[in-house]
Design a protein around this motif. Structure first.
Motif, PDB file in Angstrom:
ATOM      1  N   GLY A   5      37.236  20.789 -39.426  1.00  0.00           N
ATOM      2  CA  GLY A   5      38.701  20.768 -39.565  1.00  0.00           C
ATOM      3  C   GLY A   5      38.394  21.704 -38.216  1.00  0.00           C
ATOM      4  N   LYS A   6      37.370  22.238 -38.017  1.00  0.00           N
ATOM      5  CA  LYS A   6      37.540  23.010 -36.769  1.00  0.00           C
ATOM      6  C   LYS A   6      36.958  21.920 -35.420  1.00  0.00           C
ATOM      7  CE  LYS A   6      35.763  27.840 -39.029  1.00  0.00           C
ATOM      8  NZ  LYS A   6      34.265  28.633 -39.042  1.00  0.00           N
ATOM      9  N   ASN A  52      46.417  14.454 -41.650  1.00  0.00           N
ATOM     10  CA  ASN A  52      45.807  15.574 -40.873  1.00  0.00           C
ATOM     11  C   ASN A  52      47.288  15.442 -39.283  1.00  0.00           C
ATOM     12  OD1 ASN A  52      44.632  17.144 -38.534  1.00  0.00           O
ATOM     13  ND2 ASN A  52      43.531  17.617 -39.491  1.00  0.00           N
ATOM     14  N   PHE A  53      47.982  16.525 -39.413  1.00  0.00           N
ATOM     15  CA  PHE A  53      48.907  17.328 -38.699  1.00  0.00           C
ATOM     16  C   PHE A  53      48.635  17.435 -36.821  1.00  0.00           C
ATOM     17  CE2 PHE A  53      51.285  20.693 -35.977  1.00  0.00           C
ATOM     18  CZ  PHE A  53      52.234  19.757 -36.197  1.00  0.00           C
ATOM     19  N   LEU A  54      47.397  17.901 -36.473  1.00  0.00           N
ATOM     20  CA  LEU A  54      46.351  18.030 -35.446  1.00  0.00           C
ATOM     21  C   LEU A  54      46.424  16.041 -35.078  1.00  0.00           C
ATOM     22  CD1 LEU A  54      43.828  20.747 -36.015  1.00  0.00           C
ATOM     23  CD2 LEU A  54      45.901  20.670 -34.935  1.00  0.00           C
ATOM     24  N   VAL A  55      46.152  15.571 -35.983  1.00  0.00           N
ATOM     25  CA  VAL A  55      45.948  13.859 -35.469  1.00  0.00           C
ATOM     26  C   VAL A  55      47.602  13.149 -35.008  1.00  0.00           C
ATOM     27  CG1 VAL A  55      45.514  11.532 -35.715  1.00  0.00           C
ATOM     28  CG2 VAL A  55      43.791  13.105 -36.809  1.00  0.00           C
ATOM     29  N   ALA A  56      48.173  13.418 -35.865  1.00  0.00           N
ATOM     30  CA  ALA A  56      49.691  13.139 -36.048  1.00  0.00           C
ATOM     31  C   ALA A  56      50.162  13.970 -34.247  1.00  0.00           C
ATOM     32  CB  ALA A  56      50.936  13.315 -37.267  1.00  0.00           C
ATOM     33  N   ASN A  83      49.272  16.948 -50.452  1.00  0.00           N
ATOM     34  CA  ASN A  83      49.535  16.714 -49.033  1.00  0.00           C
ATOM     35  C   ASN A  83      50.226  15.925 -48.660  1.00  0.00           C
ATOM     36  OD1 ASN A  83      49.465  14.027 -50.522  1.00  0.00           O
ATOM     37  ND2 ASN A  83      46.926  14.306 -49.316  1.00  0.00           N
ATOM     38  N   ALA A  84      49.995  15.252 -47.439  1.00  0.00           N
ATOM     39  CA  ALA A  84      51.373  15.043 -46.651  1.00  0.00           C
ATOM     40  C   ALA A  84      50.603  13.728 -45.616  1.00  0.00           C
ATOM     41  CB  ALA A  84      51.560  16.168 -45.672  1.00  0.00           C
ATOM     42  N   THR A  85      51.595  12.651 -45.599  1.00  0.00           N
ATOM     43  CA  THR A  85      51.061  12.280 -44.388  1.00  0.00           C
ATOM     44  C   THR A  85      52.493  11.628 -43.203  1.00  0.00           C
ATOM     45  OG1 THR A  85      50.239  10.380 -46.483  1.00  0.00           O
ATOM     46  CG2 THR A  85      50.787   9.407 -43.923  1.00  0.00           C
ATOM     47  N   TYR A  86      50.889  11.769 -42.522  1.00  0.00           N
ATOM     48  CA  TYR A  86      51.851  11.799 -41.063  1.00  0.00           C
ATOM     49  C   TYR A  86      52.237  10.326 -40.654  1.00  0.00           C
ATOM     50  CZ  TYR A  86      51.974  16.815 -41.642  1.00  0.00           C
ATOM     51  OH  TYR A  86      51.188  18.034 -42.843  1.00  0.00           O
ATOM     52  N   SER A  87      53.284  10.099 -39.841  1.00  0.00           N
ATOM     53  CA  SER A  87      53.621   9.223 -39.079  1.00  0.00           C
ATOM     54  C   SER A  87      54.595   8.857 -37.953  1.00  0.00           C
ATOM     55  CB  SER A  87      54.195   7.950 -40.047  1.00  0.00           C
ATOM     56  OG  SER A  87      53.900   7.802 -40.886  1.00  0.00           O
ATOM     57  N   SER A 141      39.077   9.112 -38.382  1.00  0.00           N
ATOM     58  CA  SER A 141      38.728   8.766 -39.707  1.00  0.00           C
ATOM     59  C   SER A 141      37.612   9.080 -39.637  1.00  0.00           C
ATOM     60  CB  SER A 141      38.435   7.184 -39.601  1.00  0.00           C
ATOM     61  OG  SER A 141      37.201   6.851 -38.543  1.00  0.00           O
ATOM     62  N   GLY A 142      37.005  10.341 -39.187  1.00  0.00           N
ATOM     63  CA  GLY A 142      35.229  11.828 -38.882  1.00  0.00           C
ATOM     64  C   GLY A 142      35.434  12.476 -40.167  1.00  0.00           C
TER      65      GLY A 142
END
Length: 319
Positions: A5-6, A52-56, A83-87, A141-142
């Motif tokens: 995550g870091k 992941n919110f950071l990815v969105a 959890n949540a899915t961000y689109s 996806s890593g």
């Protein structure tokens, strides 16, 4: 926050100043965690989804900064999984076409797309773009294991072709990545700590790289100390076992045939070992007069053991 995550957080804050690098990173996001939809009117839209919110947020920033396109962001919460899915969704056909053509996933013009292609090598011709592409692929996806426990870096791909392309890019940086199939997915991975340090450097995650290096140094120091302790322990055990065997042989000779018929130097060594059963060879040799070196005292003790073994065999034969 996990180490993985870091790394993702650090990469999310890395927005390239070069447009071509932003396009390369966006191409990775679309290819790894995006879907392209076509409605009945041949109108295209793009949806990039992540847990992941950071990815969105990174995808949102890349699209807005590179294309000046406003996108929709939706959040879908899963109460059961907590959890949540961000689109991030590009709904307008013209905007979707602009992006797909920029990332070289589509040919044709804005009215009609002649074909859709996966990752295109045209967006990663420069070294900086390949670095950006790997940043996007990892964020999409890593994952990485905690380096204090083990070394493992991976990027999960939906197709063998995508995995092969990512492997080729990583190998271009001398990373020697491997591919393994996991159920229906293909995983590009690294297992060596030094390779993972290198891939963090390639992706420009320098803070995580320094943290990983610190962990590696501590682990190597511990391993080095443990090896030395184990080696010293083994040597001590070996020395003690040898001394015990020597005392047994000398005691046997004393109780059976005595020391009277032994050469003076062997008798002297035998008495010294009985008087100093815990002494090392060097310490034992120094008790003699004149002192004898390690090889000399070792030779005498070995001769005593050979004589004791010969006496055992002779006495066994007589029985």
């Amino acid at each position: 926050m996990s180490f993985s995550g870091k790394v993702r957080e650090e990469l999310a804050g890395n927005i390239s100043t070069a447009r071509h690098c932003r396009i390369a990173e966006l191409a990775a996001f679309i290819g790894m965690c995006g879907t392209i939809a076509v409605n009945s009117f041949d109108q295209y839209s793009i949806k990039i989804h992540s847990e992941n919110f950071l990815v969105a947020r990174k995808v949102f920033t890349l699209i807005e900064k590179t294309f000046n396109i406003k996108v929709d962001v939706s959040i879908r919460r899963n109460i059961k999984r907590q959890n949540a899915t961000y689109s991030v969704v590009v709904r307008r056909h013209e905007d979707a076409v602009r992006i797909l053509q920029a990332v070289k996933m589509a040919g044709g013009n804005a009215d009609y797309i002649s074909d859709l292609r996966p990752f295109s090598p045209l967006v990663i011709q420069q070294t900086c773009c390949r670095r950006a592409f790997l940043r996007g692929a990892f964020q999409a996806s890593g994952s990485m294991s905690d380096p204090s426990k083990s070394y493992h870096f991976e990027i999960v791909c939906n197709s063998q072709a995508a995995a092969g392309q990512i492997q080729e890019i990583m190998d271009g940086f001398g990373l020697d990545a491997k591919i393994v199939q996991r159920k229906k997915a293909y995983v590009v991975y690294l297992k060596e700590g030094s390779r993972i340090v290198d891939v963090l450097n390639v992706m420009e995650a320098h803070v995580a790289l320094m943290e990983l290096e610190n962990v590696r140094i501590l682990k190597e120091m511990r391993n080095s100390v443990n090896r030395k302790v184990n080696c010293e322990t083994a040597n001590i055990n070996k020395t003690v076992s040898a001394a015990v065997k020597q005392v047994e042989d000398i005691t046997y000779l004393r109780d059976t045939v005595g020391f009277e018929h032994l050469p003076d130097n062997l008798a002297e060594a035998a008495l010294a070992r009985l008087e100093h059963p815990d002494a090392t060879l060097k310490e034992l040799g120094e008790t003699l007069d004149p002192p004898v070196g390690k090889s000399g005292i070792n030779h005498r003790l070995r001769r005593l053991s050979e004589i004791a073994e010969k006496v055992r065999q002779e006495r066994g034969g007589l029985l």
